[in-house]
Design a protein around this motif. Sequence first.
Motif, PDB file in Angstrom:
ATOM      1  N   LEU A   5       0.742  -4.712 -10.733  1.00 21.98           N
ATOM      2  CA  LEU A   5       1.109  -4.539  -9.327  1.00 21.98           C
ATOM      3  C   LEU A   5       0.231  -3.486  -8.672  1.00 21.98           C
ATOM      4  O   LEU A   5      -0.247  -3.680  -7.542  1.00 21.98           O
ATOM      5  CB  LEU A   5       2.584  -4.151  -9.215  1.00 21.98           C
ATOM      6  N   ASP A   8      -3.198  -4.967  -8.097  1.00 26.23           N
ATOM      7  CA  ASP A   8      -3.188  -5.883  -6.958  1.00 26.23           C
ATOM      8  C   ASP A   8      -3.116  -5.121  -5.635  1.00 26.23           C
ATOM      9  O   ASP A   8      -3.809  -5.461  -4.660  1.00 26.23           O
ATOM     10  CB  ASP A   8      -2.004  -6.850  -7.066  1.00 26.23           C
ATOM     11  N   ASN A   9      -2.275  -4.085  -5.593  1.00 27.75           N
ATOM     12  CA  ASN A   9      -2.158  -3.287  -4.369  1.00 27.75           C
ATOM     13  C   ASN A   9      -3.487  -2.626  -4.008  1.00 27.75           C
ATOM     14  O   ASN A   9      -3.890  -2.598  -2.844  1.00 27.75           O
ATOM     15  CB  ASN A   9      -1.085  -2.216  -4.542  1.00 27.75           C
ATOM     16  N   ASN A  12      -5.967  -5.195  -2.747  1.00 30.84           N
ATOM     17  CA  ASN A  12      -5.654  -5.582  -1.368  1.00 30.84           C
ATOM     18  C   ASN A  12      -6.071  -4.498  -0.385  1.00 30.84           C
ATOM     19  O   ASN A  12      -6.607  -4.781   0.696  1.00 30.84           O
ATOM     20  CB  ASN A  12      -4.159  -5.867  -1.231  1.00 30.84           C
ATOM     21  N   LEU A  13      -5.825  -3.233  -0.764  1.00 34.50           N
ATOM     22  CA  LEU A  13      -6.216  -2.128   0.112  1.00 34.50           C
ATOM     23  C   LEU A  13      -7.723  -2.083   0.285  1.00 34.50           C
ATOM     24  O   LEU A  13      -8.230  -1.928   1.409  1.00 34.50           O
ATOM     25  CB  LEU A  13      -5.709  -0.805  -0.468  1.00 34.50           C
ATOM     26  N   THR A  48      -3.022   4.465 -11.890  1.00 30.76           N
ATOM     27  CA  THR A  48      -3.896   4.268 -10.731  1.00 30.76           C
ATOM     28  C   THR A  48      -5.328   4.644 -11.065  1.00 30.76           C
ATOM     29  O   THR A  48      -6.284   3.966 -10.656  1.00 30.76           O
ATOM     30  CB  THR A  48      -3.377   5.096  -9.546  1.00 30.76           C
ATOM     31  N   SER A 204      -1.289   4.107   5.453  1.00 31.18           N
ATOM     32  CA  SER A 204      -1.023   2.702   5.126  1.00 31.18           C
ATOM     33  C   SER A 204      -0.854   1.821   6.355  1.00 31.18           C
ATOM     34  O   SER A 204      -1.360   0.694   6.393  1.00 31.18           O
ATOM     35  CB  SER A 204       0.240   2.598   4.252  1.00 31.18           C
ATOM     36  N   ALA A 223       0.850   1.730   0.588  1.00 30.44           N
ATOM     37  CA  ALA A 223       0.080   0.517   0.305  1.00 30.44           C
ATOM     38  C   ALA A 223      -0.406   0.468  -1.135  1.00 30.44           C
ATOM     39  O   ALA A 223      -0.764  -0.609  -1.625  1.00 30.44           O
ATOM     40  CB  ALA A 223      -1.110   0.415   1.258  1.00 30.44           C
ATOM     41  N   ILE A 224      -0.421   1.616  -1.815  1.00 29.88           N
ATOM     42  CA  ILE A 224      -0.818   1.661  -3.226  1.00 29.88           C
ATOM     43  C   ILE A 224       0.394   1.665  -4.135  1.00 29.88           C
ATOM     44  O   ILE A 224       0.536   0.824  -5.029  1.00 29.88           O
ATOM     45  CB  ILE A 224      -1.689   2.899  -3.508  1.00 29.88           C
ATOM     46  N   GLY A 226       3.804   1.703  -3.174  1.00 29.45           N
ATOM     47  CA  GLY A 226       5.100   1.292  -2.655  1.00 29.45           C
ATOM     48  C   GLY A 226       5.837   2.517  -2.131  1.00 29.45           C
ATOM     49  O   GLY A 226       5.304   3.626  -2.107  1.00 29.45           O
TER      50      GLY A 226
END
Length: 230
Positions: A5, A8-9, A12-13, A48, A204, A223-224, A226
Amino acid sequence: MDEQLLFDNIANLLQRVRRSAGKSQYHNSDILVIAASKGHLAEDIRTTHACGLRHFGESYLQEALQKMAALEDLDLAWHFIGPIQSNKTGPIAQHFDWAHSVDRIKIARRLNEQRPQHLLPLQVCLQVNISGEASKSGTTIEELPELARAVLELPNLRLRGLMAIPAANTDTDQQREAFGRMREALARLRTLAPDIDTLSMGMSADVENAIIEGATAIRVGTAIFGPRNR
């Protein structure tokens, strides 16, 4: 937090960042992504980092120091992005690489005095209260030159640019207007400090418009990671 997750975050960012940079006329293709990790666990920061990010922003000093101790085996860059109180300048000067929220000469002088000599100068941005909100820290546009001159005289600090957190707003035009005023302020400040290169703005919800208006560093949490745990 689940590694897939997070991956993916972040993907997307970074896609949002690239798309926005392509729309900007300010040649800001190399955007520094700072993961705003306040309120998130050290384990989430470790994951991360494994997903490719190295810069992390913290606002709560004691929480940040605990994370630094738990993650000292990693090559991380730490950014202090919260309001700086006088009684917190020592640990910030000793443990952080960047301070984005310098808004008073007193704070700048204390950071300079307390920066250990064996470390490189602390990278600093001057925080501007661009929307004039009473609840937020920051100097005014008019006060910037005086503050900048004072910081430029401090050998243990390196002035990098400006930071702002505009008032929350979902209107694109109003977001861009606030970010545009920050870009113009940075351009004017270059008459005093030609080498400044950082415009730290965008989170975000408004990262696209910040980048389009010239942001070179963004501070992104939700956005990274949640929503924060607290």
